[in-house]
Design a protein around this motif. Structure first.
Motif, mmCIF file in Angstrom:
data_model
loop_
_atom_site.group_PDB
_atom_site.id
_atom_site.type_symbol
_atom_site.label_atom_id
_atom_site.label_comp_id
_atom_site.label_asym_id
_atom_site.label_seq_id
_atom_site.Cartn_x
_atom_site.Cartn_y
_atom_site.Cartn_z
ATOM 1 N N ASP A 28 5.577 -0.361 -13.480
ATOM 2 C CA ASP A 28 4.659 -1.269 -12.806
ATOM 3 C C ASP A 28 3.643 -0.515 -11.959
ATOM 4 O OD1 ASP A 28 5.531 -4.427 -11.228
ATOM 5 O OD2 ASP A 28 4.223 -3.913 -12.903
ATOM 6 N N LEU A 29 4.163 0.368 -11.102
ATOM 7 C CA LEU A 29 3.297 1.111 -10.197
ATOM 8 C C LEU A 29 2.411 2.077 -10.970
ATOM 9 C CD1 LEU A 29 5.934 1.765 -7.440
ATOM 10 C CD2 LEU A 29 3.851 0.466 -7.159
ATOM 11 N N VAL A 30 2.962 2.655 -12.043
ATOM 12 C CA VAL A 30 2.166 3.608 -12.820
ATOM 13 C C VAL A 30 0.991 2.893 -13.484
ATOM 14 C CG1 VAL A 30 2.222 4.954 -14.928
ATOM 15 C CG2 VAL A 30 3.925 5.345 -13.205
ATOM 16 N N SER A 31 1.237 1.669 -13.960
ATOM 17 C CA SER A 31 0.121 0.948 -14.586
ATOM 18 C C SER A 31 -0.922 0.574 -13.551
ATOM 19 C CB SER A 31 0.626 -0.294 -15.321
ATOM 20 O OG SER A 31 1.225 -1.177 -14.413
ATOM 21 N N LYS A 32 -0.474 0.305 -12.312
ATOM 22 C CA LYS A 32 -1.434 0.013 -11.248
ATOM 23 C C LYS A 32 -2.294 1.249 -10.973
ATOM 24 C CE LYS A 32 -0.334 -0.679 -6.852
ATOM 25 N NZ LYS A 32 0.093 -1.244 -5.549
ATOM 26 N N LEU A 33 -1.669 2.424 -10.972
ATOM 27 C CA LEU A 33 -2.409 3.674 -10.773
ATOM 28 C C LEU A 33 -3.400 3.894 -11.903
ATOM 29 C CD1 LEU A 33 0.046 6.447 -9.564
ATOM 30 C CD2 LEU A 33 -2.048 5.735 -8.490
ATOM 31 N N SER B 72 -8.089 6.574 10.830
ATOM 32 C CA SER B 72 -8.079 5.554 11.881
ATOM 33 C C SER B 72 -8.693 4.248 11.402
ATOM 34 C CB SER B 72 -8.790 6.022 13.148
ATOM 35 O OG SER B 72 -9.679 7.030 12.902
ATOM 36 N N ALA B 73 -9.570 4.303 10.386
ATOM 37 C CA ALA B 73 -10.093 3.055 9.824
ATOM 38 C C ALA B 73 -8.979 2.294 9.108
ATOM 39 C CB ALA B 73 -11.240 3.342 8.864
ATOM 40 N N VAL B 74 -8.072 3.057 8.460
ATOM 41 C CA VAL B 74 -6.938 2.406 7.806
ATOM 42 C C VAL B 74 -5.928 1.941 8.837
ATOM 43 C CG1 VAL B 74 -4.973 2.857 6.295
ATOM 44 C CG2 VAL B 74 -7.224 3.651 5.665
ATOM 45 N N GLY B 75 -5.774 2.703 9.922
ATOM 46 C CA GLY B 75 -4.814 2.330 10.947
ATOM 47 C C GLY B 75 -3.434 2.851 10.605
ATOM 48 N N SER B 76 -2.410 2.280 11.237
ATOM 49 C CA SER B 76 -1.064 2.782 11.005
ATOM 50 C C SER B 76 -0.312 1.941 9.990
ATOM 51 C CB SER B 76 -0.289 2.859 12.320
ATOM 52 O OG SER B 76 -0.647 1.807 13.153
ATOM 53 N N ARG B 77 -1.065 1.176 9.168
ATOM 54 C CA ARG B 77 -0.398 0.332 8.173
ATOM 55 C C ARG B 77 0.245 1.178 7.081
ATOM 56 N NH1 ARG B 77 -5.255 -3.057 8.125
ATOM 57 N NH2 ARG B 77 -5.915 -1.680 6.457
ATOM 58 N N ARG B 78 -0.350 2.339 6.815
ATOM 59 C CA ARG B 78 0.060 3.141 5.674
ATOM 60 C C ARG B 78 0.694 4.438 6.124
ATOM 61 N NH1 ARG B 78 0.408 1.408 0.495
ATOM 62 N NH2 ARG B 78 -0.646 -0.584 0.448
ATOM 63 N N ALA B 79 1.681 4.914 5.353
ATOM 64 C CA ALA B 79 2.368 6.148 5.749
ATOM 65 C C ALA B 79 1.424 7.337 5.702
ATOM 66 C CB ALA B 79 3.576 6.381 4.843
ATOM 67 N N TRP B 80 0.523 7.371 4.700
ATOM 68 C CA TRP B 80 -0.329 8.552 4.588
ATOM 69 C C TRP B 80 -1.306 8.637 5.751
ATOM 70 C CZ3 TRP B 80 -5.576 8.121 4.339
ATOM 71 C CH2 TRP B 80 -6.113 6.923 3.870
ATOM 72 N N LEU B 143 4.070 6.290 -5.161
ATOM 73 C CA LEU B 143 3.074 5.769 -6.098
ATOM 74 C C LEU B 143 2.196 4.716 -5.428
ATOM 75 C CD1 LEU B 143 5.183 5.486 -9.351
ATOM 76 C CD2 LEU B 143 3.601 7.253 -8.684
ATOM 77 N N ASP B 144 2.823 3.887 -4.589
ATOM 78 C CA ASP B 144 2.082 2.864 -3.873
ATOM 79 C C ASP B 144 1.059 3.492 -2.936
ATOM 80 O OD1 ASP B 144 2.893 0.161 -1.634
ATOM 81 O OD2 ASP B 144 1.569 0.215 -3.371
ATOM 82 N N ALA B 146 -0.106 6.497 -3.098
ATOM 83 C CA ALA B 146 -1.120 7.247 -3.849
ATOM 84 C C ALA B 146 -2.243 6.331 -4.298
ATOM 85 C CB ALA B 146 -0.470 7.937 -5.048
ATOM 86 N N ALA B 147 -1.898 5.125 -4.736
ATOM 87 C CA ALA B 147 -2.929 4.182 -5.179
ATOM 88 C C ALA B 147 -3.877 3.836 -4.030
ATOM 89 C CB ALA B 147 -2.269 2.912 -5.727
ATOM 90 N N HIS B 148 -3.311 3.540 -2.863
ATOM 91 C CA HIS B 148 -4.156 3.196 -1.727
ATOM 92 C C HIS B 148 -4.968 4.402 -1.264
ATOM 93 C CE1 HIS B 148 -4.988 2.013 2.540
ATOM 94 N NE2 HIS B 148 -5.229 0.872 1.936
ATOM 95 N N TYR B 149 -4.356 5.574 -1.302
ATOM 96 C CA TYR B 149 -5.032 6.809 -0.889
ATOM 97 C C TYR B 149 -6.239 7.075 -1.777
ATOM 98 C CZ TYR B 149 -5.409 11.684 0.639
ATOM 99 O OH TYR B 149 -5.830 12.878 1.144
#
Lengths: 97, 170
Positions: A28-33, B72-80, B143-144, B146-149
């Motif tokens: 799922d996550l890979v397809s999102k990427l 800081s624009a993202v804030g502390s919502r995300r681990a990265w 993975l989550d 990374a997508a947001h990053y």
């Protein structure tokens, strides 16, 4: 999706139990990427393996980092030569509108 | 009326605008610092001091400012973004290095206990190096994040390109 995420979180906070990260979640996550990567966005998902997507992700992030470095270099050279105060309002107007 | 105004997001504080304002403010601060610092007498240059060390220092400051304003624009919502902000603040103060290392080591141990052997383990471990704070995350969060990053890096590059184009055009 949110319920799945919360159940995953509660499982992780169990502590001693080993978390079962199912392959479905990974797929799922890979397809999102895959949707975010410019090169393989157009190809069908069953033709692209998960490891290829992850490799492309690493390469893409590396490229983005390099672009940020180049842009910082360019900006540092521009900072030395141009007067900034007069342009700030024009920048904000063109960037946010 | 300008048709482009219709594409403006309804709430003005989108990620792009927060990053833009923060970064421009940081650039202005950097500019004031470099102009107020006395240039060494032996430098023979028409503009402000352009010695290689000065250029390198300015480039580093701008890069750090870009990462800091994005985080800081993202804030502390995300681990990265939390990891990036912590790293930058540690770099500035250098007093809490030991405590930060202790926290990251603790997280690493708990992550390893829960890790299951996955198909693409090698690639996932490779990806950990590129996402800030990736070493301490499990595969799904990685993975989550990374997508947001990637989304935020794209915004960063777009805005910085626009700023550089505007300045080089004048």
């Amino acid at each position: 999706m949110s319920s799945r995420r919360s159940s995953r979180n509660s499982r992780q906070s169990g502590g001693s139990r080993i978390t079962n990260i199912s392959d479905d979640q990974i797929t799922d996550l890979v397809s999102k990427l895959q949707q975010l990567l410019p090169e393989i966005r157009n190809r069908r998902s069953d033709k692209v393996s998960a490891s290829k997507v992850l490799q492309e992700t690493c390469n893409y992030i590396k490229n983005l980092h390099r672009e940020v470095d180049d842009l910082s270099d360019r900006l540092s050279q521009l900072l030395a030569t141009t007067d900034m105060d007069t342009d700030q309002a024009a920048i904000i107007r063109s960037l946010l509108m | 009326m300008n048709p482009q105004l219709l594409s403006l997001s309804p709430n003005n504080s989108s990620l792009k605008s927060r990053f833009t304002l923060g970064f421009l403010r940081a650039l202005k601060r950097l500019n004031m610092q470099t102009s107020s610092s006395p240039s060494p007498p032996q430098t023979v240059s028409s503009s402000s001091s352009s010695s290689p060390r000065e250029m390198c220092r300015r480039y580093l400051r701008i890069r750090i400012a870009a990462d800091a304003s994005m985080a800081s624009a993202v804030g502390s919502r995300r681990a990265w973004s939390r990891t990036l902000l912590l790293k930058i603040r540690n770099r500035q103060f250098r007093s809490c290095n030991s405590s930060a290392r202790r926290i990251s080591m603790k997280k690493k141990c708990s992550g390893r206990k829960m890790k299951k052997k996955l198909k693409c383990d090698k690639e996932i471990n490779e990806l950990r190096k590129f996402v800030p704070g990736g070493e301490a995350m499990d595969a799904c969060s990685l993975l989550d994040e990374a997508a947001h990053y990637i989304k935020c890096l794209n915004t960063q590059v777009k805005v910085m390109t626009r700023i550089a184009d505007i300045y080089s055009a004048t």
